[in-house]
Motif scaffolding. Structure first.
Motif, mmCIF file in Angstrom:
data_model
loop_
_atom_site.group_PDB
_atom_site.id
_atom_site.type_symbol
_atom_site.label_atom_id
_atom_site.label_comp_id
_atom_site.label_asym_id
_atom_site.label_seq_id
_atom_site.Cartn_x
_atom_site.Cartn_y
_atom_site.Cartn_z
ATOM 1 N N TRP A 10 -19.382 -21.230 -15.995
ATOM 2 C CA TRP A 10 -19.104 -20.127 -15.058
ATOM 3 C C TRP A 10 -17.962 -19.309 -15.640
ATOM 4 C CZ3 TRP A 10 -14.639 -18.707 -12.450
ATOM 5 C CH2 TRP A 10 -14.785 -17.816 -11.376
ATOM 6 N N THR A 28 -14.194 -22.853 -7.264
ATOM 7 C CA THR A 28 -15.396 -22.775 -8.103
ATOM 8 C C THR A 28 -15.700 -24.134 -8.732
ATOM 9 O OG1 THR A 28 -14.995 -20.447 -8.547
ATOM 10 C CG2 THR A 28 -16.443 -21.594 -10.079
ATOM 11 N N TYR A 42 -24.004 -27.348 -16.205
ATOM 12 C CA TYR A 42 -22.934 -26.333 -16.196
ATOM 13 C C TYR A 42 -21.598 -27.060 -16.254
ATOM 14 C CZ TYR A 42 -26.674 -23.158 -14.802
ATOM 15 O OH TYR A 42 -27.841 -22.429 -14.771
#
Ligand code: GLA
Length: 373
Positions: A10, A28, A42
């Motif tokens: 990200w 996040t 991720y």
């Protein structure tokens, strides 16, 4: 080796731009785990531009903005690491970053050491405010060496927007991925033009150093720092499918606290991610160009992908002749295929040619094996 497969994570820029702070980064990181994105691969949480003060300290060290990052970068890196994720930051090969904060020009070795001390695992390295006579390959090579000398393993993510035929020299500088185009914005035309501009250059992209066609816009819906009208869900799916097929790094750019279900499931689509992370990392072959392009790609374990895109505003039928990929009737082979987004099996073995209906701005991605007729 770092970047054996296209890196995934990200990045703050697409949504937050200037408005990045430690709260956003912590939330996040939490979301990447909670939403199951970490389990899909991720792993890098990257702070882009606008994180520092405008001036270095008296020792020439870069200083995080204490209003945005009151706990400091080391504590933030520790938090990200505590989630089992990796921490990324941003600097620039010029005297300033693109947003005007201190760049690393002539401070490469000091900055790399500082990043290493903070626990940084990934550095995005931009190209603004580069003195005209300074040479791109040398500047990237300098940071490539500085990172190696820093005492920490740091993934080097170059970002010179494709200038100076970057694909021809960037691997030599130690970079693990490289931006090859100008900035994406949240629109269909933007992602389509970016992807299609790289088709002939994908052969340079592979294990150890991948062509990065910019951060993802999936799920931004016209909001955030790179807003430009937004895309429909079908368009976001086409965008993600292109990034997977072109084995670009997959850096999510949306606000994970506001992710809608469709785009979350899209970003977690195991079949598309498997094509992106395919061990063989072979560039796709463009079998048909224009507004209804079709790509053919070799995959691991003797499998193949055939991907049909429709960039026109009208629904239509896309077809390829198999002799255009070298498979003539005389070979006696055909494909056993499955469309990976719907999961539907194609009946029988297809030979000679294969086509499908593709709605406007949509795509169909088939995966399968070559079998004897
Ligand atoms: C450049 C890069 C973007 C982003 C901004 C930050 O435009 O290409 O990805 O990092 O700088 O200012």
């Amino acid at each position: 080796m770092l970047s054996q497969r296209p890196p995934m994570g990200w990045n703050s820029w697409n949504t937050f731009g200037w408005a990045i702070n430690e709260q956003v980064v912590r939330e996040t990181a939490d979301k990447i785990v909670e939403l199951g994105l970490k389990d899909c691969g991720y792993e890098y949480v990257v702070i882009d531009d606008c994180w520092s003060l405008r001036k270095r300290d008296e020792n020439g060290r870069i200083v995080p903005d204490p209003e945005k990052f009151p706990s400091g970068m080391k504590a933030l890196a520790d938090y990200v690491h505590s989630k089992g994720l990796k921490f990324g930051m941003y600097s620039c090969a010029g005297t300033r970053t693109c947003a005007g904060f201190p760049g690393s020009f002539d401070y490469e070795f000091i900055d790399a050491k500082t990043f290493a001390e903070w626990g940084v695992d990934f550095l995005k390295y931009d190209f603004c405010y580069k003195p005209h006579l300074a040479n791109g390959p040398i500047l990237y090579n300098r940071m490539g060496m500085a990172l190696k000398a820093s005492g920490r393993e740091i993934l080097f993510s170059a970002c010179n927007w494709g200038s100076d035929e970057v694909e021809k020299w960037i691997r030599s500088t130690g970079a693990h991925m490289y931006r090859s185009t100008g900035d994406i914005n949240d629109s269909f035309d933007s992602f389509k033009n970016i992807a299609m501009s790289q088709v002939q250059k994908l052969a340079y992209s592979g294990p150890g150093c991948y062509n990065d066609i910019d951060m993802l816009i999936c799920g931004m819906h016209g909001k955030g720092n790179v807003a430009n009208g937004g895309c429909s869900d079908i368009e976001y799916r086409t965008h993600f499918a292109l990034w997977c097929l072109f084995q670009s790094p997959l850096m999510i750019g949306s606000d994970l606290s506001k992710m809608d279900e469709f785009n979350l499931e899209l970003l977690k689509n195991k079949e598309l991610i498997a094509i992106n992370q395919d061990e063989e990392a072979r560039p796709p072959m463009m079998v048909r160009g224009g507004d209804r392009p079709v790509f053919f790609k070799h995959l691991e374990n003797g499998e193949y992908a055939i991907a049909y895109f429709n960039f026109t505003d009208r629904d239509g039928y896309n077809e390829i002749e198999f002799y255009d990929i070298g498979l003539t009737v005389a070979a006696g082979y055909g494909f056993k295929l499955r469309e990976i987004i719907s999961g539907e099996e194609v009946e029988g073995v297809v030979t000679e040619h294969f086509g499908c209906h593709v709605p406007a701005h949509d795509c169909k991605i088939f995966r399968g094996t070559l079998v004897q007729k």
